[in-house]
Write a protein that holds these residues in place. Structure first.
Motif, PDB file in Angstrom:
ATOM      1  N   SER A 176       0.830  -1.201   0.000  1.00 31.32           N
ATOM      2  CA  SER A 176       0.000   0.000   0.000  1.00 31.32           C
ATOM      3  C   SER A 176       0.863   1.251   0.000  1.00 31.32           C
ATOM      4  N   LYS A 177       2.031   1.178   0.686  1.00 28.92           N
ATOM      5  CA  LYS A 177       2.936   2.319   0.699  1.00 28.92           C
ATOM      6  C   LYS A 177       3.522   2.551  -0.683  1.00 28.92           C
ATOM      7  N   ILE A 182       3.414   5.384  -6.033  1.00 31.79           N
ATOM      8  CA  ILE A 182       3.080   5.366  -7.449  1.00 31.79           C
ATOM      9  C   ILE A 182       1.987   6.379  -7.738  1.00 31.79           C
ATOM     10  N   ALA A 183       0.930   6.346  -6.922  1.00 34.43           N
ATOM     11  CA  ALA A 183      -0.181   7.280  -7.121  1.00 34.43           C
ATOM     12  C   ALA A 183       0.294   8.714  -6.947  1.00 34.43           C
ATOM     13  N   LYS A 189       2.463  14.048 -11.978  1.00 32.85           N
ATOM     14  CA  LYS A 189       2.600  14.145 -13.433  1.00 32.85           C
ATOM     15  C   LYS A 189       1.328  14.709 -14.060  1.00 32.85           C
ATOM     16  N   LEU A 190       0.170  14.294 -13.552  1.00 30.11           N
ATOM     17  CA  LEU A 190      -1.094  14.838 -14.041  1.00 30.11           C
ATOM     18  C   LEU A 190      -1.177  16.334 -13.758  1.00 30.11           C
ATOM     19  N   ASP A 191      -0.681  16.740 -12.597  1.00 24.07           N
ATOM     20  CA  ASP A 191      -0.688  18.160 -12.255  1.00 24.07           C
ATOM     21  C   ASP A 191       0.211  18.949 -13.197  1.00 24.07           C
ATOM     22  N   ASP A 251      -7.587  14.622 -12.506  1.00 26.25           N
ATOM     23  CA  ASP A 251      -7.859  14.490 -11.072  1.00 26.25           C
ATOM     24  C   ASP A 251      -7.623  13.100 -10.504  1.00 26.25           C
ATOM     25  N   VAL A 252      -7.633  12.082 -11.348  1.00 19.82           N
ATOM     26  CA  VAL A 252      -7.467  10.712 -10.863  1.00 19.82           C
ATOM     27  C   VAL A 252      -6.390  10.008 -11.666  1.00 19.82           C
TER      28      VAL A 252
END
Length: 414
Positions: A176-177, A182-183, A189-191, A251-252
């Motif tokens: 999960s960490k 990764i997220a 990168k999306l930003d 956003d996701v």
């Protein structure tokens, strides 16, 4: 009745082997060659980063451009795609300028000191979800990477089994960490793409490489993202204006978007087989997929929404999926202005049906010429008791307009 699907310059045209109505022949036309200086606004024609070559051939539907840029030669089809491409060139300039700043150097220095496991985990995500995407400016751009089919499966599988992995001594790894890291990188990168006003899933190899380099330095270096010299961004366009992307594309993360799109397609009534076909189509980008699905959700349940997903799943090229998305964006805008009674398909083309029984086919084109293929499409058999309207978001020759009208169409130029 069997129909033939013909692809013309970024469009899907569904043609019948039988002509509907006999009529006096209208002379066919040779698609013209345009002069860039006479058809393009100054900001598209040239800048300190690019120049459009003067003579631009058309194919009866789209105009084809060759662009000489500071980063090499680029070819693209359609004025909308041209605007998108030039916006990406501006974004590359901004990223290159950013890489020369002291803040970037500081972030890069700190990022090198990041734990090796974090580097490894974060680096895996772009390879699976952001680099393996289709060309932003159509098939004229050299293909890089591979399909999104495996990427989609891997992203979904990683998400579903994010707590399952164990190490050699039988204990559960802190996956999960890693997933959070990764997220975090994906969102950074999306930003970055949002600030630049570009498609985060662009297949422009240089753009992707520069975005990843800049994002990594600031993200892993623990610094706020600052683009351009003194934080100023040279590009002024936004992806929502240039290519019609839904704002939530930024956003996701890609894996989260995959799960949302799966749920949306299930709600639309799509089968698991169709959903997998949509995900496996390597010519359908993540951004286009989400955009088409979001557009379908705005139409009434009555109609052919699932059939449009089938068209998306079976599109055979990047230009076809691009054009399909452009059509859906225009239909979505029309539906918002004056709600349709239903969404239908004219053979393989999405179309809106008004409450008055008018079937509206939208054509986001550059210039329609009267060619044998266009003639056959115009004369294809129509549903009884229905009227047909062609909404042209571009130009159409007088011969083509007369040909459509003689075949029973109302032609409106937008």
């Amino acid at each position: 009745m069997k129909y033939l699907l013909i692809y013309i310059g970024g469009s899907l045209l569904a043609l019948s082997p039988t002509l509907a109505n006999a009529q006096a022949p209208i002379a066919f036309e040779q698609p013209p060659i345009f002069e860039a200086s006479k058809i393009l606004p100054p900001e598209l024609l040239k800048s300190d980063l690019h120049r459009i070559r003067e003579f631009c051939p058309s194919d009866g539907f789209m105009i084809h451009f060759t662009i000489d840029t500071n980063y090499g030669e680029v070819k693209c089809s359609g004025i909308n795609t041209l605007a998108e491409c030039i916006n990406e060139i501006k974004a590359i300039k901004t990223l290159v300028e950013t890489s020369r700043t002291d803040l970037f150097a500081e972030g890069l220095k700190q990022s090198i000191e990041a734990p090796i496991d974090a580097v490894k985990n974060i680096a895996e995500a772009p390879e699976e979800t952001l680099r393996k995407v289709p060309a932003t400016v159509g098939h004229f751009f050299k293909k890089v990477g591979s399909s999104i089919s495996n990427a989609s499966e891997k992203a979904e599988d990683k998400w579903k089994h994010r707590h399952d992995k164990k190490n050699s001594n039988g204990t559960v790894n802190d996956l999960s960490k890693s997933a959070k890291s990764i997220a975090g990188f994906d969102k950074a990168k999306l930003d970055c793409a949002r600030k630049l006003g570009v498609d985060p899933y662009s297949d422009n190899a240089l753009l992707q490489a520069e975005i990843e380099k800049i994002t990594w330095a600031f993200f892993a270096g623990g610094l706020p993202l600052r683009l351009g010299i003194s934080g100023k961004i040279s590009t002024a366009m936004t992806a929502t204006k240039t290519i019609g992307l839904p704002e939530d594309i930024y956003d996701v993360t890609p894996s989260e978007l995959l799960l949302r799109d799966r749920d949306s397609m299930l709600a639309l009534g799509a089968s698991e087989t169709l959903i997998e076909s949509v995900f496996r189509n390597q010519d359908l980008s993540i951004a286009q997929r989400h955009s088409i699905i979001e557009a379908l959700k705005t139409f009434p349940e009555k109609g052919d929404r699932v059939n449009v997903l089938g068209i998306a799943a079976n599109s055979l090229s990047k230009n076809q999926t691009r054009y399909l998305n452009q059509v859906m964006m225009k239909l979505k805008a029309q539906n918002k202005k004056t709600p349709y009674a239903a969404l239908t398909t004219v053979v393989r083309m999405p179309a809106g049906v008004t409450k008055e029984g008018m079937v509206e086919v939208v054509a986001p084109v550059d210039f329609i010429s009267w060619t044998p293929r266009i003639s056959e499409f115009a004369r294809a058999p129509k549903m009884p008791q229905m009227k047909y309207k062609l909404l042209v978001y571009g130009q159409i020759s007088q011969n083509a307009k007369s040909g459509f009208e003689a075949a029973g169409w109302q032609v409106i130029q937008r």
